[in-house]
Design a protein around this motif. Structure first.
Motif, PDB file in Angstrom:
ATOM      1  N   GLY A   1      -1.911   8.016   8.417  1.00 44.20           N
ATOM      2  CA  GLY A   1      -3.036   7.263   7.849  1.00 44.20           C
ATOM      3  C   GLY A   1      -3.110   5.831   8.330  1.00 44.20           C
ATOM      4  N   ILE A   2      -2.013   5.348   8.914  1.00 49.44           N
ATOM      5  CA  ILE A   2      -1.959   3.966   9.405  1.00 49.44           C
ATOM      6  C   ILE A   2      -1.388   3.994  10.817  1.00 49.44           C
TER       7      ILE A   2
ATOM      8  N   SER B   1       2.352   5.467  10.226  1.00 48.61           N
ATOM      9  CA  SER B   1       2.871   6.093   9.010  1.00 48.61           C
ATOM     10  C   SER B   1       2.906   7.598   9.203  1.00 48.61           C
TER      11      SER B   1
ATOM     12  N   ASP C   1       3.296  10.808   6.692  1.00 54.25           N
ATOM     13  CA  ASP C   1       3.349  11.311   5.314  1.00 54.25           C
ATOM     14  C   ASP C   1       3.578  12.816   5.426  1.00 54.25           C
TER      15      ASP C   1
ATOM     16  N   LEU D   1      -8.285   2.142  12.937  1.00 60.29           N
ATOM     17  CA  LEU D   1      -8.712   3.258  12.096  1.00 60.29           C
ATOM     18  C   LEU D   1      -9.084   2.763  10.713  1.00 60.29           C
TER      19      LEU D   1
ATOM     20  N   GLY E   1      -7.066   3.244   6.470  1.00 57.88           N
ATOM     21  CA  GLY E   1      -5.777   2.607   6.718  1.00 57.88           C
ATOM     22  C   GLY E   1      -4.879   2.598   5.504  1.00 57.88           C
ATOM     23  N   SER E   2      -4.554   3.790   5.008  1.00 59.15           N
ATOM     24  CA  SER E   2      -3.657   3.921   3.866  1.00 59.15           C
ATOM     25  C   SER E   2      -2.748   5.114   4.154  1.00 59.15           C
ATOM     26  N   THR E   3      -1.475   4.996   3.816  1.00 61.09           N
ATOM     27  CA  THR E   3      -0.512   6.040   4.153  1.00 61.09           C
ATOM     28  C   THR E   3      -0.944   7.402   3.635  1.00 61.09           C
TER      29      THR E   3
ATOM     30  N   PRO F   1      -7.410   9.443   7.843  1.00 59.40           N
ATOM     31  CA  PRO F   1      -8.499   8.566   8.270  1.00 59.40           C
ATOM     32  C   PRO F   1      -9.743   9.351   8.697  1.00 59.40           C
TER      33      PRO F   1
END
Lengths: 493, 493
Positions: A324-325, A343, A345, B328, B331-333, B337
């Motif tokens: 996601g990052i 990241s 996950d 992207l 942008g969060s774990t 995206p």
């Protein structure tokens, strides 16, 4: 103490009960209406059909929910009156408004309200056994900065609607019941999610939680904001000082499984394990025009291979993997990046499977970065000079298993509501996301109720749960609480 | 007008010439030392061995180069006296110091100095045909913010060293010769690279160049900074108003090819074509834990596949492809995206090959994003719901072919310097990067000289070119200029 007036009100409200409930109740509880002192209906005295006949007020729930969503409104995404997202960050002024409403409303229902050192609010409706730990409905009123109206908020409102319905129907529980508003479930403003149930569970130190600064460089800490809005309570935030008898959490699924399979209610058996890693790929910056492929240590190309391989391997092992990052340096069109950080996950219902995935990826990533033939990603193209890969574990959340008693209460309540032909409409599920229920389940029987949300979309202004699904969820929640109360009494006797 | 003193100096300097040159010169040019009025050596009168015997002063070159690197010093990377990078952004105070030094030094060598409307500085040493367009050595004194001491700087210093050597040896050229310092070659501060040679060539409008703001949100424009440091010249920046007879540019290779193959001098035949695209991949944000692979539109996973495929396809077609920027959203774990944007830099010596690569990628990217089996990247894993791909062309630079006359002069000069056993040490090459010579080649015969730089590293404080390689490059440059002067005279007659 009930006054004449309140007795009158109760009588009027009692008349709202369905004929079915009243008739059953008369048969099995002859004391009702037959004693001079009016007496509440006890859950232990209710038949299945009586239980099934206690109906929440779906319109009231919908109205109340969108009423509190006036505080902290976000982005409009449609033409409808409620087609507006939420931006109610924890401990903001808007959050304070929602909290104040929560306290006022639950106190007006006769609840005792307690606030702990993390600002968690516990509203307790007395039961017969006054000193016992309550059976709670819990969730959260805070949202993501670009969130919706249902994630968390629905669970709290459904809990309050359950209390209202119990009051309306003069239902007396064996054990106290209540509603919890957990502080900062989202972790969006102060960056640990489920932080306050985590402190309550003894999993996150209070000081660590207090000292979290708001993201984006602000100077406020979680503690300073708790104090500022008047929700820094005296009660210790602890499962020992403030135990929970059981915890039910209604939540939108935040995924597409129910919707795609025709499911109406998910009886949540647990939460899958997840680990968050930060992967750093190091190569060497070089000019995109002057460096042939053989002489590159291309960290971006390597990262692309690792991300693709993590997906392929997760699929092979029945797990999930997501990035996601991603950031890179130096960040110029004509410079091959020598540094990429992303990241990773990874998730599985099963801790052992998750470990197997992680072990495989740790070995494979290093080999892929060196140019070895692993998983097909180095099959074509040029080997180059290789990169190095570093792993950093950021979050480790083992698989959570909810309590079978609670799961059964949810399942039975949902089946009662949907009727005998419910079939696939009630499904046992594993939650993909973390919730406060993960932490409560460590110290109290816990389950969750999932309802579908449109397209599985969440953490988005356009997050949507229909009035029907909201109502189904709240009705199931109420039924589960009442059933569990009865079960607790049975177990205790 | 030469004074007694300067004649004496010339005589002393003449004694520095190698015995070989002097003896040849005496044989073929008996006028030297035999006429009362001292007479310069003309290039047209020089034999090959005389030409080969004119030696630059390697120590002086090294000392001068590191002398001007005192202005705009950057990051130290090693223990040596010159192990310090450069941060001499164009039109900064440090750049002004270097420019002032350039003007003073070339004027002291008897040059006429002209400054055009882009701040390009032309220092001209008269030749016999005073009105003809000069044969120049050109490059740039500005650097990247974290640049080195050789990119550009070496080329200017080598040009000045060539002038000094010609003066020392009293060499008279048929045509004027000179040195150019091009403004803002790097495009690091005002974001168009080679912008001032581009304006000179009529390829970039003057107003566009003037109105470039400095990167990072500053208020200065290229014009305001030209004015501020006193280098906004009156001369029109134009190949018509200020023609160039020929352009030779010594530059570090900025790549590893010479070093890895034992090459000493690259005779640059041209510059490869490149195109910069911005690729946007659109999917849909979703929760990493609650969304199974089948229901995802994962823009990051798709981008990873596209980047890998661009590499594989470029290799297949003998081109280059690189991604240096990737961003992207959100942008969060724990959010897959829904939006990724990345740069795609594709290059080839051959315009048709580049077009073939682009055509293939345009077709393949769309199919890969849809989940089709293309190039192996969708072979494993889960198809998902697909993404869309958009292309935006940012820069289009067709292949440049330098002038064979100039390339030959470079090649001959290098071979003379390195001796008959030079073998692989002199290589014909294509430049991977753009240079001011790309624009000069549109309106004047042009070639470049490449020398190795350690590990091919450039745009980095640790960029390094050895004293030997710097000297080799400058010596080759001087030889090429003298040879070209002779060739021009031959062609003219």
């Amino acid at each position: 103490m009930p006054t004449m007036n309140s007795t009158l009100q109760r009588t009027i409200r009692a008349s709202r009960l369905s004929k079915d409930l009243i008739s059953h109740h008369r048969l099995q509880s002859p004391r009702l209406f037959s004693t001079t002192r009016w007496r509440n209906i006890r859950t232990t005295e209710m038949s299945e059909s009586q239980l099934a006949a206690v109906k929440i007020d779906r319109d009231r729930l919908w109205k109340d929910l969108h009423g509190t969503c006036e505080w902290g409104k976000g982005e409009r995404w449609g033409d409808g009156a409620t087609d507006i997202g939420m931006a109610r960050l924890t401990l903001s002024d808007a959050d304070k408004q929602a909290r104040d409403w929560f306290v006022e409303t639950t106190e007006s229902l006769g609840c005792k309200v307690k606030i702990d050192a993390m600002g968690n609010i516990f509203a307790i409706r007395p039961g017969k056994q006054t000193s016992a730990a309550p059976t709670y409905a819990g969730s959260h009123l805070d949202t993501q900065p670009t969130g919706g109206r249902y994630d968390g908020i629905l669970g709290v409102h459904a809990g309050i609607e359950a209390l209202k319905t119990m009051k309306d129907n003069d239902i007396e529980t064996e054990f106290p019941t209540g509603v919890i508003n957990w502080t900062n479930e989202e972790g969006a403003r102060f960056p640990i999610s489920m932080v306050s149930s985590g402190v309550w569970a003894g999993a996150i130190p209070l000081e660590k939680s207090y000292n979290l600064f708001e993201v984006g460089g602000g100077k406020a800490t979680q503690k300073s904001e708790l104090k500022r809005i008047g929700y820094l309570g005296d009660l210790e935030a602890s499962y020992k000082a403030n135990p929970i008898g059981a915890h039910f959490e209604l939540h939108i699924e935040q995924g597409p499984i129910l919707e795609n399979s025709g499911g109406k209610i998910g009886a949540v058996e647990g939460v899958q394990a997840f680990r968050w890693h930060i992967i750093t790929v190091k190569g060497r910056d070089c000019h995109t025009g002057t460096t042939d492929f053989e002489n590159r240590s291309d960290a971006m190309l390597t990262a692309a291979k690792l991300i693709l391989h993590s997906h392929n391997k997760a699929q092979e092992l029945g797990c999930l993997a997501s990035t996601g990052i991603l950031t890179l340096k130096p960040g110029s069109t004509n410079t091959v990046p020598g540094f990429v950080r992303f990241s990773l996950d990874i998730r599985s219902k099963d801790d052992a499977k998750l470990q197997a995935l992680e072990d495989a990826l740790k070995s494979d990533f290093a080999k892929i970065a060196e140019g070895e033939q692993i998983g097909g990603v180095n099959e074509r193209g040029v080997k180059g000079r290789g990169c190095t890969v570093e792993w950093q574990l950021d979050t480790d959340s083992p698989a959570t298993k909810f309590h079978e008693d609670c799961v059964k209460c949810v399942e039975e309540s949902a089946k009662d509501m949907l009727g005998t032909n419910s079939g696939n409409q009630v499904q046992r599920m594993t939650s993909g996301a973390g919730h406060d229920s993960v932490y409560t389940s460590r110290h109290a029987p816990t389950s969750m109720i999932f309802v579908p949300c449109r397209d599985g979309v969440s953490h988005n202004p356009a997050e949507y749960c229909s009035p029907e699904d909201c109502g189904n969820g709240a009705q199931t929640l109420l039924g589960a609480i009442l059933r569990y109360d009865r079960l607790r009494a049975e177990r205790a006797s």
